[in-house]
Design an enzyme around this catalytic site. Structure first.
Site, PDB file in Angstrom:
ATOM      1  N   LYS A  31      -4.554  -5.153  17.844  1.00 57.03           N
ATOM      2  CA  LYS A  31      -5.793  -5.722  17.292  1.00 57.03           C
ATOM      3  C   LYS A  31      -5.499  -6.924  16.383  1.00 57.03           C
ATOM      4  CE  LYS A  31      -7.457  -2.585  14.691  1.00 57.03           C
ATOM      5  NZ  LYS A  31      -7.247  -2.968  13.299  1.00 57.03           N
ATOM      6  N   ARG A 106     -14.357   0.203   8.860  1.00 54.06           N
ATOM      7  CA  ARG A 106     -13.546   1.223   9.513  1.00 54.06           C
ATOM      8  C   ARG A 106     -14.266   2.563   9.571  1.00 54.06           C
ATOM      9  NH1 ARG A 106      -8.065  -0.716   8.779  1.00 54.06           N
ATOM     10  NH2 ARG A 106      -6.456   0.718   9.472  1.00 54.06           N
ATOM     11  N   ARG A 145       9.874   2.728  19.659  1.00 56.17           N
ATOM     12  CA  ARG A 145      10.665   1.797  18.854  1.00 56.17           C
ATOM     13  C   ARG A 145      11.818   2.520  18.141  1.00 56.17           C
ATOM     14  NH1 ARG A 145       7.811  -1.913  14.392  1.00 56.17           N
ATOM     15  NH2 ARG A 145       7.250   0.146  13.623  1.00 56.17           N
ATOM     16  N   ARG A 178      12.141   5.262  12.863  1.00 58.51           N
ATOM     17  CA  ARG A 178      11.488   5.279  11.541  1.00 58.51           C
ATOM     18  C   ARG A 178      10.459   6.405  11.492  1.00 58.51           C
ATOM     19  NH1 ARG A 178       9.168  -0.617  10.676  1.00 58.51           N
ATOM     20  NH2 ARG A 178       7.472   0.777  10.163  1.00 58.51           N
ATOM     21  N   ARG A 189      -1.861   9.544  12.785  1.00 57.76           N
ATOM     22  CA  ARG A 189      -2.600   8.277  12.627  1.00 57.76           C
ATOM     23  C   ARG A 189      -3.727   8.172  13.662  1.00 57.76           C
ATOM     24  NH1 ARG A 189       2.035   3.980  12.853  1.00 57.76           N
ATOM     25  NH2 ARG A 189       0.387   2.429  12.776  1.00 57.76           N
TER      26      ARG A 189
HETATM   27  P1  AMP Z   1      -4.102  -1.909   8.945  1.00 58.97           P
HETATM   28  O1  AMP Z   1      -3.122  -3.026   8.843  1.00 58.97           O
HETATM   29  O2  AMP Z   1      -5.463  -2.363   9.403  1.00 58.97           O
HETATM   30  O3  AMP Z   1      -3.587  -0.735   9.751  1.00 58.97           O
HETATM   31  O4  AMP Z   1      -4.319  -1.365   7.448  1.00 58.97           O
HETATM   32  C1  AMP Z   1      -3.244  -0.909   6.676  1.00 58.97           C
HETATM   33  C2  AMP Z   1      -3.753   0.019   5.584  1.00 58.97           C
HETATM   34  O5  AMP Z   1      -4.668  -0.671   4.729  1.00 58.97           O
HETATM   35  C3  AMP Z   1      -4.525   1.229   6.072  1.00 58.97           C
HETATM   36  O6  AMP Z   1      -3.664   2.298   6.433  1.00 58.97           O
HETATM   37  C4  AMP Z   1      -5.353   1.570   4.841  1.00 58.97           C
HETATM   38  O7  AMP Z   1      -4.576   2.210   3.861  1.00 58.97           O
HETATM   39  C5  AMP Z   1      -5.721   0.204   4.322  1.00 58.97           C
HETATM   40  N1  AMP Z   1      -6.994  -0.306   4.899  1.00 58.97           N
HETATM   41  C6  AMP Z   1      -7.159  -1.441   5.639  1.00 58.97           C
HETATM   42  N2  AMP Z   1      -8.442  -1.621   5.948  1.00 58.97           N
HETATM   43  C7  AMP Z   1      -9.131  -0.588   5.395  1.00 58.97           C
HETATM   44  C8  AMP Z   1     -10.489  -0.202   5.387  1.00 58.97           C
HETATM   45  N3  AMP Z   1     -11.434  -0.913   6.017  1.00 58.97           N
HETATM   46  N4  AMP Z   1     -10.817   0.939   4.700  1.00 58.97           N
HETATM   47  C9  AMP Z   1      -9.897   1.652   4.059  1.00 58.97           C
HETATM   48  N5  AMP Z   1      -8.597   1.359   4.059  1.00 58.97           N
HETATM   49  C10 AMP Z   1      -8.195   0.247   4.715  1.00 58.97           C
END
Ligand code: AMP
Length: 237
Positions: A31, A106, A145, A178, A189
């Site tokens: 994404k 989200r 990975r 990892r 996840r």
């Molecule tokens: P991502 O790179 O989009 O996977 O985001 C990394 C981390 O940022 C996630 O695991 C959350 O801890 C936090 N995060 C990013 N976007 C949101 C969101 N819209 N709501 C809550 N936490 C977020």
């Protein structure tokens, strides 16, 4: 957040190309990569909450300090934190007019807040594109990975396998996986993704905004699918 120049815009924008969209997809679906390409090639401002939060953590800002424990443990940060962050971005005088949201909203409650923020600013959302990839495919991608503890070389069992099973090609050390690439973590996840995004996706489906693009294939194939969907979406938007 990468700001695209508003000047020299590629030709698609002149042909009713959808300009305000949310990209949704499970972890490992690419994404962020697709949002970045939409920014570079179609002149959209890329708003990635994960990137913004990671940068805030790196800089040690108050936002970063609050977000850190959640981001580090893979949990969602509290709604008010991301909602305020996004509201502030859209209330500024230099708010983006063409954008791709990556990682926000989200949850259903974030979607409600985002709707309100856009409405206040008179901004219409044009599409929500869901990169649909079967869970098992994502698990294969993410768990493939492996890294070398000694020379740090990385491998992928599907796309860049080591010549000898789980041994580094360069220094022959035993490769390791990892913790966040291990199957149990990846499955957790995925579970979190489905539990949190289901209501949000349904919300946009009911509004008639949801479009699905198969998330399998290479980066360019997926990008072409997204562009095709956006070209066909409401051209008056
Ligand atoms: P991502 O790179 O989009 O996977 O985001 C990394 C981390 O940022 C996630 O695991 C959350 O801890 C936090 N995060 C990013 N976007 C949101 C969101 N819209 N709501 C809550 N936490 C977020």
């Amino acid at each position: 957040m990468s700001e695209a120049p508003e000047g020299a815009l590629p030709s698609l924008l002149a042909h009713g190309f959808v300009m305000r969209l949310i990209l949704v997809g499970p972890p490992g679906t690419g994404k962020g990569t697709q949002a970045k390409l939409l920014s570079e090639r179609q002149g959209l401002t890329h708003i990635g909450t994960g990137d913004i939060l990671r940068e805030a953590i790196r800089l040690g800002t108050p936002l970063g300090k609050r977000a850190r424990p959640y981001v580090d443990s893979g949990q969602l940060v509290p709604d008010d934190l991301v909602n305020d962050l996004i509201a502030e971005r859209f209330q500024r005088a230099d708010r983006p007019h063409r954008f791709v949201m990556d990682g926000y909203p989200r949850t259903r409650s974030q979607a409600d807040i985002f709707d309100r923020v856009l409405e206040q600013q008179g901004i219409t959302l044009c599409a929500v594109v869901l990169l649909a990839t079967p869970d098992e495919e994502i698990i294969r991608r993410l768990t493939g990975r492996w890294s070398c503890p000694k020379c740090k070389a990385t491998y992928h069992l599907l796309s860049k396998p080591p010549k000898n099973d789980k041994l580094c090609d360069t220094c022959q050390s035993e490769l390791f996986q990892r913790v966040d690439d291990q199957e149990a973590t990846v499955r957790e996840r995925m579970r979190l993704y489905h539990a949190t995004t289901g209501g949000m996706v349904e919300h946009y489906r009911q509004k008639g905004l949801l479009q699905e693009a198969p998330g399998q294939g290479d980066i360019e194939t997926i990008f072409a699918r997204i562009v095709e969907i956006l070209k066909q979406a409401d051209s008056s938007c």
